[in-house]
Write a protein that holds these residues in place. Structure first.
Motif, short mmCIF file in Angstrom:
data_model
loop_
_atom_site.label_atom_id
_atom_site.label_comp_id
_atom_site.label_asym_id
_atom_site.label_seq_id
_atom_site.Cartn_x
_atom_site.Cartn_y
_atom_site.Cartn_z
N SER A 177 -0.24 11.21 -1.60
CA SER A 177 0.60 10.48 -2.52
C SER A 177 1.91 11.42 -2.75
N ARG B 127 -2.13 -3.00 -6.10
CA ARG B 127 -1.10 -2.10 -5.51
C ARG B 127 -1.53 -0.99 -4.53
N ALA C 45 1.46 1.27 -2.50
CA ALA C 45 2.01 2.63 -3.01
C ALA C 45 2.71 3.33 -2.30
N HIS D 261 -4.92 3.20 -0.65
CA HIS D 261 -4.14 4.46 -1.10
C HIS D 261 -5.28 5.59 -1.07
#
Length: 504
Positions: free
Chosen positions: A206, A350, A452, A481
């Motif tokens: 991320s 999400r 995300a 994610h």
């Protein structure tokens, strides 16, 4: 700002602050000399353990250590905790993989206890809630210890790492400030462990991919003390922030999100295709073709073309043409989470759109929370505390910051004075490093169900000019994610990265 680090003190067993005594303070006042800076005694904890990783039985040393960063006058400013796992007997020819998570403000717990560390927390693999404790902490055969020594880094404000009293957060909480601190810790670890000539890999998840682009600039761009790298490992990539912001007028945000909407619709039975790979490719082609063209035409879009685009958009996303018409063909991800399964009274996640949740009511425009985060966070937090404080014996009264709020609130997004309002894209730093290091390769791992950091956004960032495509490889996973939550994808991710490291 220049960082200097105090070396780890071998055998140090507790964190202590050495303050001047009253007599020393009086002497200073009498002589007119300035007081010496307070010093910190870094804590180091080691354990010799064994495990089976990649099919090999391996003995290793686990070390939790604090590195103290100081200002130019020697005042301690930040204490950064690293957790390293080094195979025994020590072999300086082995690769070293430096790892962190994202946020900004996220501790390394996710990759450490979920993917690559010698232990992992067992939570449901099928996108259901992790429930209540106890959470099993299991041996992790998917750890990469068979191919590399592992160093997990918690930047200031994450994990057990922290800024000392009176340290200005602006000196550490920011794109460039954070990268300088992490690069300093990496150099210190390399120096202390005599690993200058070891193959080196750098990566994270991320915002950790953003950090990787910034840190590689620090490590390979510092002509006075270059640290050569063999590979960058990007998991759930976010490098181009402007392309992700659905600000009115920024059409690229809708283009980048569309393939994720299609894969989520496919997973939940709202769109039809032979496979997730097939619908992802259909959505890519449509997104950069008819859809992007329609958005750029704006109010000049002919009615017939609008109707054609609307129909295909409805087929790919599972949303009604009426809804799409009312949204002017531009659906934000937040609206999508709420709308896709409204007929079932559910929202989707999400971080991982496989997850579903129930809101207080079904009439709202946006979901109450992200079910793919609250479905996993308790298990990970419990596991890292049990492992660090229990097995590894780390002593602190500080709370582990799995998602620390202070860095995010204070983060400086400026890049060479341009600010986040400018076009913030750090991918060119990866391209520059790869052009200047002919053996540097980049691994990109993306989940199909990750809103995300959408997989199409990663492709868009890393396929533009200036980045040697023959040394970039993309891998895809049937999860979100944190794709390693799904058992099959944790094993696949491990195997893919293991092959990447071995193929240097």
């Amino acid at each position: 700002m220049t960082f200097r680090t105090l070396s780890h003190l071998a055998g140090a067993m507790a964190l202590a602050i050495a303050l001047p005594t009253a007599a020393t303070a009086q002497d200073t006042a009498d002589t007119g000399k300035s007081a010496a800076p307070a010093k910190l005694d870094p804590q180091v904890r080691t354990r010799d353990l064994t495990g089976t990783f990649g099919g090999q039985r391996i003995g290793y040393t686990a070390t939790m250590a604090e590195t103290v960063l100081t200002d130019d006058e020697g005042k301690p400013e930040a204490v950064i905790v690293t957790t390293s796992y080094v195979k025994n007997p020590r072999d300086t020819s082995r690769p070293v993989f430096f790892i962190y998570n994202g946020g900004p403000g996220s501790g390394s717990v996710w990759l450490q206890m979920g993917a690559f560390g010698p232990k992992r927390v067992a939570i449901p693999s099928d996108a259901t809630d992790d429930g209540a404790p106890p959470y099993p902490i299991l041996d992790n055969p998917d750890s990469l210890l068979d191919v590399a020594d592992l160093v997990f880094i918690d930047p200031p404000g994450t994990g057990f790492s922290y800024l000392t009293e009176n340290t200005d957060p602006e000196d550490y909480y920011g794109l460039e400030q954070d990268a300088r601190a992490v690069a300093t810790v990496i150099r210190r670890w390399i120096n202390d462990n005599n690993r200058w000539n070891s193959p080196k890999y750098l990566g994270g998840e991320s915002y950790g991919t953003t950090r990787t682009a910034m840190v590689v600039r620090e490590l390979e761009g510092a002509t006075y003390n270059d640290v050569g790298l063999n590979g960058l490992i990007l998991i759930s990539t976010i490098l181009d922030f402007a392309a992700r912001e659905p600000t009115p007028g920024n059409e690229m945000a809708y283009v980048m999100a569309l393939p994720n909407m299609a894969t989520a619709a496919y997973y939940h039975g709202k769109a039809q295709a032979p496979s997730v790979e097939a619908i992802a490719e259909q959505a890519r082609r449509f997104a950069i073709g008819p859809y992007a063209t329609a958005l750029m035409e704006g109010q000049d879009l002919p009615a017939a073309e609008r109707a054609s685009v609307r129909a295909e958009l409805s087929r790919l996303t599972g949303l009604s043409e009426t809804f799409l018409d009312n949204a002017e063909l531009r659906v934000t991800d937040q609206r999508f989470y709420k709308e896709l399964l409204r007929d079932r009274g559910l929202t989707i996640g999400r971080l991982d759109s496989r997850y579903t949740g129930r809101d207080y009511d079904n009439a709202g425009e946006y979901p109450d929370n992200d079910p793919s985060f609250y479905g996993i966070d308790a298990g990970y937090t419990a596991a890292i505390n049990a492992w660090s404080r229990g097995t590894l014996g780390f002593e602190t009264d500080r709370e582990y910051q799995a998602i620390g709020s202070d860095p995010g609130r204070s983060w400086d997004w400026s890049l060479s004075g341009r600010g986040r309002g400018a076009y913030l894209n750090v991918a060119p730093f990866i391209g520059q490093a790869m052009r200047q290091n002919s053996q540097l390769r980049t691994f990109v791992g993306q989940g199909y169900y990750d809103f995300a950091t959408p997989f199409f956004g990663a492709e868009y960032s890393l396929k533009r000019i200036g980045i040697p495509q023959e040394r970039v490889e993309f891998h895809y996973y049937d999860a979100g994610h944190m794709m390693y939550i799904r058992d099959e994808d944790r094993t696949k991710l491990s195997a893919d990265i293991r092959a990447f490291i071995r193929n240097r």
